[in-house]
Design an enzyme around this catalytic site. Structure first.
Site, PDB file in Angstrom:
ATOM      1  N   ARG A  92      47.333  82.146   3.171  1.00  0.00           N
ATOM      2  CA  ARG A  92      45.942  82.343   2.735  1.00  0.00           C
ATOM      3  C   ARG A  92      45.626  81.530   1.474  1.00  0.00           C
ATOM      4  O   ARG A  92      44.875  81.971   0.611  1.00  0.00           O
ATOM      5  CB  ARG A  92      45.647  83.819   2.458  1.00  0.00           C
ATOM      6  CG  ARG A  92      45.718  84.726   3.659  1.00  0.00           C
ATOM      7  CD  ARG A  92      44.681  84.371   4.714  1.00  0.00           C
ATOM      8  NE  ARG A  92      44.585  85.384   5.740  1.00  0.00           N
ATOM      9  CZ  ARG A  92      45.424  85.492   6.766  1.00  0.00           C
ATOM     10  NH1 ARG A  92      46.418  84.635   6.921  1.00  0.00           N
ATOM     11  NH2 ARG A  92      45.266  86.467   7.652  1.00  0.00           N
ATOM     12  N   GLU A 111      42.289  88.856  -1.195  1.00  0.00           N
ATOM     13  CA  GLU A 111      42.250  87.528  -0.572  1.00  0.00           C
ATOM     14  C   GLU A 111      40.805  87.063  -0.423  1.00  0.00           C
ATOM     15  O   GLU A 111      40.552  85.892  -0.171  1.00  0.00           O
ATOM     16  CB  GLU A 111      43.009  87.513   0.762  1.00  0.00           C
ATOM     17  CG  GLU A 111      42.375  88.285   1.893  1.00  0.00           C
ATOM     18  CD  GLU A 111      42.141  87.420   3.119  1.00  0.00           C
ATOM     19  OE1 GLU A 111      41.523  86.366   2.949  1.00  0.00           O
ATOM     20  OE2 GLU A 111      42.552  87.823   4.219  1.00  0.00           O
ATOM     21  N   SER A 132      40.456  91.297   6.293  1.00  0.00           N
ATOM     22  CA  SER A 132      41.446  91.804   5.328  1.00  0.00           C
ATOM     23  C   SER A 132      40.911  91.573   3.921  1.00  0.00           C
ATOM     24  O   SER A 132      40.527  90.449   3.591  1.00  0.00           O
ATOM     25  CB  SER A 132      42.762  91.047   5.445  1.00  0.00           C
ATOM     26  OG  SER A 132      43.318  91.193   6.712  1.00  0.00           O
TER      27      SER A 132
END
Ligand code: EPU
Length: 337
Positions: free
Chosen positions: A163, A333, A237
């Protein structure tokens, strides 16, 4: 250039942040003109793709939001075994992935159904079900925001990680990705190892899936676990899965023998943040406006009527609680603006 534009349609959390100025880009020439304009040089700017990984923590963005909506797909090479395909930044990611799977070109199928646009995909090296964007990425074309010049980033230049990419770190906000080139294979093994892909295929009586069947299976698995952003606001997420030292993991394993974990190449251990959040007691927690999704604790959701800072506050409480319970720091994230 429009003024005082509500960004609700441009962020998948569905928050009512207002941009002082807003402009939509439909061709690359417009970017070049925009960069040279006085207003662009004077104001703060935010380059927005699909808005699927962004959280507006304030109600007002005091600058220019540049919404990239360029379209086009081009086959650059159609070889015996491989295809090089270019997609403009504003192409819808799930539609593009479906198109490649329908053509029988391998490489993006496990990244099916991830909401967003092509131009944002390299920024956080999107990943799912054992594959990452970087596995099929060849290069991307960009424009340097300071000088207006074009620059090609080869794969090595992008410094992809979990990520992560150079566009999220060292060069954050400095380049606009205008198109991405992918190298796809005409024949390749399917990646069925991750999570419950095999279980799903078995349950549906599919013994030897085709590329398209795998693509459709991933869509169904995601639909069962992740909220549809058209119904419930979220950014997928919210946190990254933390990587911890092996010694810390072994100590925790004594108390939590069922803690899922993945060994990392550097001897460290990755632990699913969703599991940590669930076992710190947060799964399904909600107040009037925001909450923790009841089918996947890694996903924070906006039920409507809330503010960006409600999510920021909730995220902080979750981080504190996971730290207090397990001694593990988790970090977002999602891009918090
Ligand atoms: N888990 C729980 N409780 C939860 C959620 C997960 O115990 O509420 C456990 C699961 O049982 C499993 C493990 O945690 O053992 C991992 O869960 P899952 O396979 O759902 O994946 P994840 O690590 O939570 C990552 C990506 C997702 C991607 C999935 C599938 C990150 C930050 N997230 O989630 O990506 O779809 O794997 O590959 O790496 C995104 O980035 O927005 C995203 C949705």
């Amino acid at each position: 250039m429009k003024t005082n534009v509500n960004l609700r349609p441009y962020n998948s959390f569905g928050f009512d942040a207002v941009a002082k100025c807003f402009t939509e880009i439909n061709d690359i020439q417009q970017i070049e003109e925009l960069i040279q304009s006085d207003i662009f040089q004077l104001e703060e700017h935010l380059i927005l793709s699909g808005g699927n990984n962004v959280l507006f923590q304030n109600d007002f963005f005091d600058g220019i939001v540049v919404y990239i909506n360029t379209k086009g797909i081009e086959i650059l090479k159609d070889g015996e075994n491989e295809v090089i395909i270019r997609a403009q930044a504003g192409e819808d990611w799930p539609d593009f992935v479906r198109y490649t799977a329908e053509k029988g070109w391998h490489g993006l199928e496990n990244l099916a159904h991830i909401p967003g646009k092509v131009g944002a995909a390299p920024v956080q090296n999107i990943g799912a079900y054992g594959m990452e964007l970087k596995d099929s990425f060849l290069r991307c074309e960009t424009i340097d925001i300071a000088s207006g010049t074009k620059r090609t980033f080869a794969k090595e230049d992008c410094r992809f990680g979990y990520r992560e990419s150079v566009f999220k770190n060292r060069l954050k906000g400095q380049y606009i990705i205008t198109s991405v080139d992918f190298l796809l294979k005409k024949n390749a093994p399917l990646h069925l190892e991750y999570g419950n892909i095999k279980v799903y295929l078995e349950q549906n009586g599919i013994e030897k899936p085709t590329l398209l069947q795998l693509h459709d299976a991933i869509c169904a698995i995601r639909d069962a676990k992740l909220p549809d952003v058209k119904q419930i606001g979220s950014a997928g997420s919210f946190f990254k899965n933390p990587v911890i030292e092996k010694a810390q993991f072994e100590a925790l394993q004594k108390d939590y023998p069922n803690m899922p974990h993945y060994d990392e190449p550097n001897g460290k251990v990755k632990v699913p943040a969703g599991w940590l959040i669930e076992h710190a007691g947060w799964k399904g927690w909600r107040n009037e406006h925001v909450g923790v999704y009841d089918k996947q604790a890694l996903v924070l959701v906006h039920y409507g009527g809330g503010k960006g800072h409600d999510i920021v506050d909730l995220a902080q409480r979750i981080q504190d609680s996971v730290k207090a319970t397990f001694g593990i720091a988790i970090s977002p994230e999602v891009n918090i603006v």
